[in-house]
Design an enzyme around this catalytic site. Structure first.
Site: not given
Length: 313
Positions: A59, A53-56
């Site tokens: 990351a 989910v980090y930056g979709r």
């Protein structure tokens, strides 16, 4: 760099881990993020943590680029799933675990993950379905070990009681001198169950670096000054009383011949059930400073005084 065994697994992870939440999701910081990964590896940090989910996915993609060409046995790679990746893709269902695992492997450019973590508990999916799907992921060879983050204690116990499923070896809680909730049952449960902690936010999102001063505006380049990043910060950490107490703890760190950040990391690592404290960095120099906390020896009396100063906060 010192290393610790990760729960009932064969993994040995560096006491300082490296996370990829904020810096890795900003395209303008891509080169700096890659430099930080390389510096972390140079300093003996082998535990690298990210999430889909980090930056979709951003990351994971940047981390995969940073690790390209580096021997796979040089690092322990961990990612997570649960939070929405699209309007329809979220949670820990059988279909989502299969889909998100494949997508993470592709973005990270690896054939397997050392640690696959459930980012939160999915109350909309039967636990049996989640554990069966995770077990199949382990049996496929695409995942070596499993972990969870911020699960309710009763749900951890329920998963541990299930027969015929893969066992969790790690827990990823928020834990710091300013957030001690894991001490309310989680550490004890995990200690007796062969589960280690890989702690996020051990520096309380930067508050325990001492850069925020009472009655002063946050530094312009800090998380608190950024509207998007500041939304994740606990407002209770920014009262004048708390920030004054943090400055008092900084004087204790001086006595230990450590920076405040190193002192705060050493405090987390004093706990035997903690395998790694995950740091973030926007510059390689920050990696150097935080990595130096590994193996630090601190008079327990200084830690007790720090707890006294900050526990009411």
């Amino acid at each position: 760099m010192q290393y610790r065994k990760l729960g009932d697994s064969e993994l040995r992870v560096s006491e300082i881990g490296f996370g990829s939440w904020l810096t890795f999701t900003d395209p303008k910081r891509r080169e700096a993020a890659i430099d930080c990964v390389h510096r972390a590896l140079d300093r003996g940090i082998n535990f690298l943590d990210t999430a889909n989910v980090y930056g979709r996915g951003a990351a994971e993609s940047v981390l995969g680029e940073a690790l390209s060409g580096i021997a796979r046995d040089r690092y322990v790679l961990a990612t997570k799933l649960f939070f929405p990746m699209s309007e329809h893709d979220r949670g820990l269902s059988r279909a989502q675990i299969t889909k998100q695992l494949e997508a993470s492997l592709e973005r990270l450019k690896v054939e397997y993950l050392d640690l696959y973590q459930c980012h939160r508990y999915d109350f909309n999916t039967p636990l049996e379905e989640t554990m069966e799907a995770l077990t199949r992921a382990v049996e496929s060879g695409k995942v070596r070990y499993l972990g969870f983050s911020e699960w309710p204690l009763e749900r951890i116990e329920a998963a541990l009681a299930m027969p015929g499923v893969a066992r969790f070896v790690s827990s990823q809680p928020q834990y710091s001198l300013l957030h001690r909730e894991p001490e309310q049952g989680l550490l004890e449960l995990c200690e007796k169950s062969g589960i280690s902690q890989v702690v996020w936010s051990p520096l309380a999102q930067g508050v325990l670096t001492g850069k925020y001063l009472p009655d002063s505006p946050p530094p312009p380049d800090s998380r608190a000054a950024d509207r998007a990043m500041g939304a994740f910060l606990d407002p209770n950490w920014f009262t004048p009383a708390t920030l004054s107490a943090v400055q008092a703890v900084k004087r204790l760190a001086d006595e230990a011949h450590l920076s405040l950040a190193q002192f705060a990391l050493a405090w987390v690592l004093r706990q035997s059930n903690v395998a790694a404290a995950i740091i973030g960095a926007s510059r390689p120099e920050q990696v150097d400073q935080n990595a130096a906390a590994s193996g630090a020896r601190v008079d327990p009396a200084l830690f007790r005084e720090a707890e006294r100063l900050l526990s009411p906060r």
